[in-house]
Design an enzyme around this catalytic site. Sequence first.
Site, PDB file in Angstrom:
ATOM      1  N   ARG A 134      -2.620  -1.803  -3.639  1.00 45.52           N
ATOM      2  CA  ARG A 134      -3.691  -0.842  -3.493  1.00 45.52           C
ATOM      3  C   ARG A 134      -3.573   0.203  -4.566  1.00 45.52           C
ATOM      4  NH1 ARG A 134      -4.172   4.440   0.188  1.00 45.52           N
ATOM      5  NH2 ARG A 134      -6.072   5.065  -0.329  1.00 45.52           N
ATOM      6  N   GLU A 169      -7.213  -2.071   5.356  1.00 52.10           N
ATOM      7  CA  GLU A 169      -7.142  -2.156   3.868  1.00 52.10           C
ATOM      8  C   GLU A 169      -6.214  -3.211   3.280  1.00 52.10           C
ATOM      9  OE1 GLU A 169      -7.901   2.559   2.744  1.00 52.10           O
ATOM     10  OE2 GLU A 169      -5.725   1.632   3.189  1.00 52.10           O
ATOM     11  N   ARG A 190      -6.475  18.904   2.543  1.00 51.38           N
ATOM     12  CA  ARG A 190      -7.324  19.377   1.228  1.00 51.38           C
ATOM     13  C   ARG A 190      -8.552  19.880   1.555  1.00 51.38           C
ATOM     14  NH1 ARG A 190      -7.470  13.029  -0.667  1.00 51.38           N
ATOM     15  NH2 ARG A 190      -6.032  12.707   1.036  1.00 51.38           N
ATOM     16  N   HIS A 223     -11.479   5.597  -1.245  1.00 54.89           N
ATOM     17  CA  HIS A 223     -11.309   4.976   0.135  1.00 54.89           C
ATOM     18  C   HIS A 223     -12.446   3.748   0.149  1.00 54.89           C
ATOM     19  CE1 HIS A 223     -10.597   8.891   2.392  1.00 54.89           C
ATOM     20  NE2 HIS A 223      -9.378   8.231   2.039  1.00 54.89           N
ATOM     21  N   ASN A 278       0.919  -1.233   0.050  1.00 62.12           N
ATOM     22  CA  ASN A 278      -0.007  -0.056  -0.006  1.00 62.12           C
ATOM     23  C   ASN A 278       1.018   1.143  -0.064  1.00 62.12           C
ATOM     24  OD1 ASN A 278      -1.686   2.181   0.614  1.00 62.12           O
ATOM     25  ND2 ASN A 278      -2.699   1.234   2.160  1.00 62.12           N
TER      26      ASN A 278
END
Length: 402
Positions: A97, A384, A246, A185, A8
């Site tokens: 990922r 994840e 962000r 996500h 990842n």
Amino acid sequence: MGKILVINSGSSSLKFALFDTVGPVDSGPSSSVHALVKGQFSGLGTDRYDVSMTRHKSGISAVSPGSAPDHHAAVASLLIWLERQGLLDDIVAVGHRVVHGGQHFHQATQLDGQKVALLEALTPLAPLHQPYSLAPIKILGERLPELVQIACFDTAFHAHQPLEAKQFALPYAMFDRGFQRYGFHGLSYDYITRRLPTVIPDFNHDASVIVAHLGNGASLCAIQAGTSLASTMGFTALEGLPMGTRCGSIDAGLVLHLIAQEGMTTDEVATLLYKESGLLGLSGISSDMRALLNSDRPRAQQAVTHYCYRIAREIGSLSAALGGLDHIVFTAGIGEHAAPVREQVAAHCQWLGVDLDGEANQANQSCISSTTSRVGAWVIPTDEEQVIAEDCLTMYQKTLTH
């Protein structure tokens, strides 16, 4: 038994995990995976690079890969470590990922040169993520060309949302060209969806659930009967909630104004929206929620207030998309550990029937809703890497049957 390596990769970090398969890799549905070791190279591209490891009763040597200054060095260091452990030859597949799958990739996919090129073409849609997702794939492809590499996509979980959820109100021909809301996500949401029946007693598989993935990147997803119906992120990972750096959703007219009236270049606007806004911009202190919660400065407190307000507003919107709400789940770094954030968000959502148990919330317990709450409130750590390993095993098994 075969092993699966999961990578990842982010802009300044590379997480990795090695999974063992329970049962032979060709044993079909009876196979499952469990983590042997997890680690992370951090500070890549900076002068503060390091490596950390977590073992899961694996018996693997305590000697971890050496720290690395960049992604190439991190992958090389990881491969050397795996070889010294006698594990490299046991790896049957590597799962990656990949943030953006675009219109082409809606499920885990075995990679080849053509598919990597298609993914590289999506870089403008996820400039902060896609290059770093693809970097280890390219490096491994050069070093171990026969190794099976499988991509798992953050966008895939949202691929089957209703058309009205994916559309922008732009000329329809633009939708056909890929100008649509993709959502992100997805691997985190997929993992949480798989975990719900094991965490929530007597879980109704048709339940309406909102999952709040609150980390440095943040989004919400409306899930019904295990399927994504709507998400706060859209064409890029910039839309929706304010995040660490962000801005989240913003009036497109403001962006035009910055360019036409303020004379900013597109690169300068991108830097502003992606790297200088969010919690960092609002507070003027930090993008780290822990620092803001520990600060007594008014701007820090206002940044947290704005963050929770925006989450609550989006929960209202997604509840409408669902036609009601049965459960809300908090996950990722802030969602799992910041009790004051969960408390503020829940206070805004009392009208929906959300009522927290204060002590359970402060203790970061799994169930944080009160016994009288009409909506279940939960804290479920995301993983994840686990969902990538599971999908990677399924995909690899398919290659054995063809």
